[in-house]
Write a protein that holds these residues in place. Structure first.
Motif, PDB file in Angstrom:
ATOM      1  N   UNK A 104       0.816  -1.208   0.000  1.00  0.00           N
ATOM      2  CA  UNK A 104       0.000   0.000   0.000  1.00  0.00           C
ATOM      3  C   UNK A 104       0.853   1.263   0.000  1.00  0.00           C
ATOM      4  N   UNK A 105       1.988   1.212   0.677  1.00  0.00           N
ATOM      5  CA  UNK A 105       2.913   2.355   0.634  1.00  0.00           C
ATOM      6  C   UNK A 105       3.496   2.513  -0.769  1.00  0.00           C
ATOM      7  N   UNK A 106       3.901   1.386  -1.363  1.00  0.00           N
ATOM      8  CA  UNK A 106       4.488   1.448  -2.706  1.00  0.00           C
ATOM      9  C   UNK A 106       3.504   2.012  -3.733  1.00  0.00           C
ATOM     10  N   UNK A 107       2.217   1.755  -3.538  1.00  0.00           N
ATOM     11  CA  UNK A 107       1.217   2.254  -4.477  1.00  0.00           C
ATOM     12  C   UNK A 107       1.216   3.769  -4.594  1.00  0.00           C
ATOM     13  N   UNK A 108       1.631   4.442  -3.520  1.00  0.00           N
ATOM     14  CA  UNK A 108       1.589   5.916  -3.527  1.00  0.00           C
ATOM     15  C   UNK A 108       2.949   6.532  -3.220  1.00  0.00           C
ATOM     16  N   UNK A 109       3.996   5.726  -3.318  1.00  0.00           N
ATOM     17  CA  UNK A 109       5.323   6.241  -2.974  1.00  0.00           C
ATOM     18  C   UNK A 109       5.726   7.415  -3.858  1.00  0.00           C
ATOM     19  N   UNK A 110       5.237   7.414  -5.095  1.00  0.00           N
ATOM     20  CA  UNK A 110       5.544   8.518  -6.014  1.00  0.00           C
ATOM     21  C   UNK A 110       4.894   9.826  -5.582  1.00  0.00           C
ATOM     22  N   UNK A 111       3.894   9.730  -4.681  1.00  0.00           N
ATOM     23  CA  UNK A 111       3.266  10.937  -4.143  1.00  0.00           C
ATOM     24  C   UNK A 111       3.945  11.416  -2.864  1.00  0.00           C
TER      25      UNK A 111
END
Length: 259
Positions: A178-185
């Motif tokens: 779940x962290x990786x899903x939005x790491x780019x943010x």
């Protein structure tokens, strides 16, 4: 004591639904459903509410029917149909609201009827018909990081009862995903051949700052609580997480480390 508290809380939710009006059926799932024999001190509440037509959104958007039972410390709308919540006294719950016509297309395990509106004819709605239905997930910052937070909570509860492999997957698998899903943010991404099918590919090149800390978050089978504490610290550093949930996760992790 905890077991009875969980069952009593679910009964009280049924009474609140009756007082509120507009609901037809409440049934418990999992360890508060037909699998009561596995209910323990680390269980939580999973339940569905069947609402009258056109009133589904009322129960999703306004949680007064839960607040009147016991104050809420945390609520997170994790699907279009429901929430993950934490009551002030530490009882955690996940629930969904459906209309009767939707039940033929919902995937769930068989439930236990907790409360039913007096004039409602139950047509076996607590018995599942469809299973293995995939859900489209939201990858916003709010959604993914609150999901990660609840992954930590559920994982630590499972670790505390001895389900260490399941705990590993929740804490070092789902929470990290779940962290990786939005790491780019969260941090700048270095442009280095991203793989649209696999978020982990070339992570070390793409997110060098995160790569320096991920080892502490994934310490393996024997260090799930320690990993959870590092993930929690990371979430606290990058997002305004719910303080009460954070306290409960830290309490569980420290309890597991001490055992």
């Amino acid at each position: 004591m905890r077991k009875q508290k969980l069952l009593s809380r679910l009964d009280e939710i049924g009474q609140s639904l009756e007082s509120t009006g507009g609901a037809l059926l409440l049934f418990g799932l999992g360890s508060v459903g037909i699998e009561l024999e596995r209910l323990d001190d680390y269980s939580d509440l999973d339940f569905f509410v069947i609402a009258r037509p056109e009133l589904k959104s009322r129960f999703i958007d306004r949680l007064d029917w839960l607040e009147t039972v016991y104050p809420l410390a945390f609520s997170f709308k994790n699907t279009k149909d429901g929430h993950k919540i934490l009551f002030e006294d530490g009882i955690y719950a996940e629930f969904a609201i459906f209309e009767e016509k939707e039940m033929d297309h919902i995937s769930f395990s068989e439930g236990r009827i907790v409360w039913q509106e007096a004039h409602f004819i139950n047509k076996g709605l607590h018995i599942p018909i469809v299973q293995n239905v995939s859900l489209k997930k939201d990858h916003s910052l709010n959604y993914s990081l609150n999901e990660a937070l609840t992954n930590l909570y559920v994982g630590l509860c499972r670790y505390a009862r001895g389900e260490k492999l399941s705990a590993l997957k929740f804490v070092q698998g789902e929470a990290i995903d779940n962290i990786l899903n939005v790491l780019h943010l969260i941090e700048p991404e270095v442009e280095y051949f991203p793989d649209v099918f696999n978020n982990e590919r070339r992570l070390e090149k793409r997110f060098p700052r995160f790569a320096q800390t991920i080892g502490d978050m994934m310490q393996g089978y024997h260090h799930v609580p320690e990993s959870a504490l590092h993930i929690l610290k990371y979430l606290e550093d990058v997002f305004p997480i719910n303080q009460r949930m954070g306290e409960e996760i830290r309490r569980l992790a420290n309890l597991c480390v001490a055992e």
